[in-house]
Scaffold this motif. Structure first.
Motif, PDB file in Angstrom:
ATOM      1  N   GLY A  55       0.786  -1.218   0.000  1.00  0.00           N
ATOM      2  CA  GLY A  55       0.000   0.000   0.000  1.00  0.00           C
ATOM      3  C   GLY A  55       0.824   1.276   0.000  1.00  0.00           C
ATOM      4  O   GLY A  55       0.276   2.371  -0.082  1.00  0.00           O
ATOM      5  N   THR A  56       2.152   1.152   0.075  1.00  0.00           N
ATOM      6  CA  THR A  56       3.013   2.330   0.049  1.00  0.00           C
ATOM      7  C   THR A  56       3.121   2.856  -1.376  1.00  0.00           C
ATOM      8  O   THR A  56       3.336   2.087  -2.317  1.00  0.00           O
ATOM      9  CB  THR A  56       4.416   1.992   0.587  1.00  0.00           C
ATOM     10  N   LEU A  57       2.983   4.161  -1.512  1.00  0.00           N
ATOM     11  CA  LEU A  57       3.193   4.814  -2.792  1.00  0.00           C
ATOM     12  C   LEU A  57       4.268   5.872  -2.583  1.00  0.00           C
ATOM     13  O   LEU A  57       4.115   6.754  -1.744  1.00  0.00           O
ATOM     14  CB  LEU A  57       1.897   5.460  -3.305  1.00  0.00           C
ATOM     15  N   TYR A 120       4.260   1.967  -6.521  1.00  0.00           N
ATOM     16  CA  TYR A 120       3.233   1.543  -5.580  1.00  0.00           C
ATOM     17  C   TYR A 120       3.463   0.069  -5.264  1.00  0.00           C
ATOM     18  O   TYR A 120       3.604  -0.751  -6.178  1.00  0.00           O
ATOM     19  CB  TYR A 120       1.848   1.751  -6.215  1.00  0.00           C
ATOM     20  N   TRP A 155      -3.066   4.036 -11.606  1.00  0.00           N
ATOM     21  CA  TRP A 155      -2.454   3.284 -10.506  1.00  0.00           C
ATOM     22  C   TRP A 155      -3.355   2.089 -10.167  1.00  0.00           C
ATOM     23  O   TRP A 155      -4.549   2.269  -9.950  1.00  0.00           O
ATOM     24  CB  TRP A 155      -2.318   4.173  -9.273  1.00  0.00           C
ATOM     25  N   LEU A 157      -4.420   0.582  -7.605  1.00  0.00           N
ATOM     26  CA  LEU A 157      -4.557   0.579  -6.151  1.00  0.00           C
ATOM     27  C   LEU A 157      -5.392  -0.626  -5.706  1.00  0.00           C
ATOM     28  O   LEU A 157      -6.419  -0.931  -6.304  1.00  0.00           O
ATOM     29  CB  LEU A 157      -5.197   1.883  -5.680  1.00  0.00           C
ATOM     30  N   ARG A 162      -5.111   0.312   2.785  1.00  0.00           N
ATOM     31  CA  ARG A 162      -4.734   1.678   3.147  1.00  0.00           C
ATOM     32  C   ARG A 162      -3.585   2.139   2.256  1.00  0.00           C
ATOM     33  O   ARG A 162      -2.680   1.368   1.951  1.00  0.00           O
ATOM     34  CB  ARG A 162      -4.320   1.726   4.606  1.00  0.00           C
ATOM     35  N   LEU A 163      -3.615   3.408   1.861  1.00  0.00           N
ATOM     36  CA  LEU A 163      -2.555   3.996   1.053  1.00  0.00           C
ATOM     37  C   LEU A 163      -1.592   4.717   1.987  1.00  0.00           C
ATOM     38  O   LEU A 163      -2.001   5.557   2.783  1.00  0.00           O
ATOM     39  CB  LEU A 163      -3.154   4.979   0.042  1.00  0.00           C
ATOM     40  N   TYR A 164      -0.306   4.369   1.906  1.00  0.00           N
ATOM     41  CA  TYR A 164       0.730   4.992   2.733  1.00  0.00           C
ATOM     42  C   TYR A 164       1.544   5.951   1.880  1.00  0.00           C
ATOM     43  O   TYR A 164       2.143   5.532   0.887  1.00  0.00           O
ATOM     44  CB  TYR A 164       1.653   3.930   3.342  1.00  0.00           C
TER      45      TYR A 164
END
Length: 176
Positions: A55-57, A120, A155, A157, A162-164
């Motif tokens: 979830g890290t971008l 991502y 992206w 996703l 959760r997006l970090y």
């Protein structure tokens, strides 16, 4: 190794031959003589390793005065990697390309100097190794918002993930 231009012709996908047997695998991931033929005459001065959780971008980052070319390889995990052409005199200025890099495939992505870069993380975690053509300089680093409407990056996703993002990436300006 095989070298293939992506949608932005200066961004090159490098596919190494992976030798596999019962013990595991071996691959050659960089050969300067071939790299110069297919990607250009660049000299690498710095190697980095980044570890990120699902979830890290990270990005989109670029260097304004001393642009870095980056040769990227995922060592563990899977990412969606993005390059944005930031070269003002380029016919592909402001255009983007994205590609999924997976450690099991062993592919590398060459992003030449003058491009913004981001990724991502799609797996539980990802370790990314990248070689750079210039030294990192915090004073020279710029960022573009990862979801800039004009860039229209698709992206992938993950739903319900959760997006970090770093604070810097959250407040980065849109591409204009």
């Amino acid at each position: 190794m095989q070298y293939k231009s992506l949608a932005l012709p200066d961004v090159i996908l490098i596919t190494p031959h992976i030798h596999r047997d019962v013990r595991g695998s071996f691959q050659e991931c960089f050969r300067e003589s071939e790299f110069k033929i297919y990607c250009g005459h660049y000299h690498f001065v710095q190697d980095n390793i980044s570890r990120s959780k699902k979830g890290t971008l990270r990005g989109l980052h670029y260097q304004k005065n001393k642009p870095q070319g980056k040769l990227i390889q995922v060592i563990t995990g899977r990412i969606f990697d993005v390059a944005v052409d930031m070269r003002p005199n380029s016919i592909t200025y402001g255009q983007t390309v994205g590609y999924i890099l997976d450690a099991d495939q062993g592919e590398l992505l060459w992003i030449p100097p003058g491009f913004a870069h981001g990724f991502y993380v799609m797996s539980d975690h990802a370790d990314i190794h990248y070689k750079c053509t210039d030294y990192y300089s915090a004073e020279d680093e710029c960022a573009i918002h990862w979801n800039s409407p004009k860039l229209n990056i698709a992206w992938p996703l993950l739903k319900e993930q959760r997006l970090y993002l770093s604070e810097r990436d959250l407040i980065a300006p849109n591409f204009s």
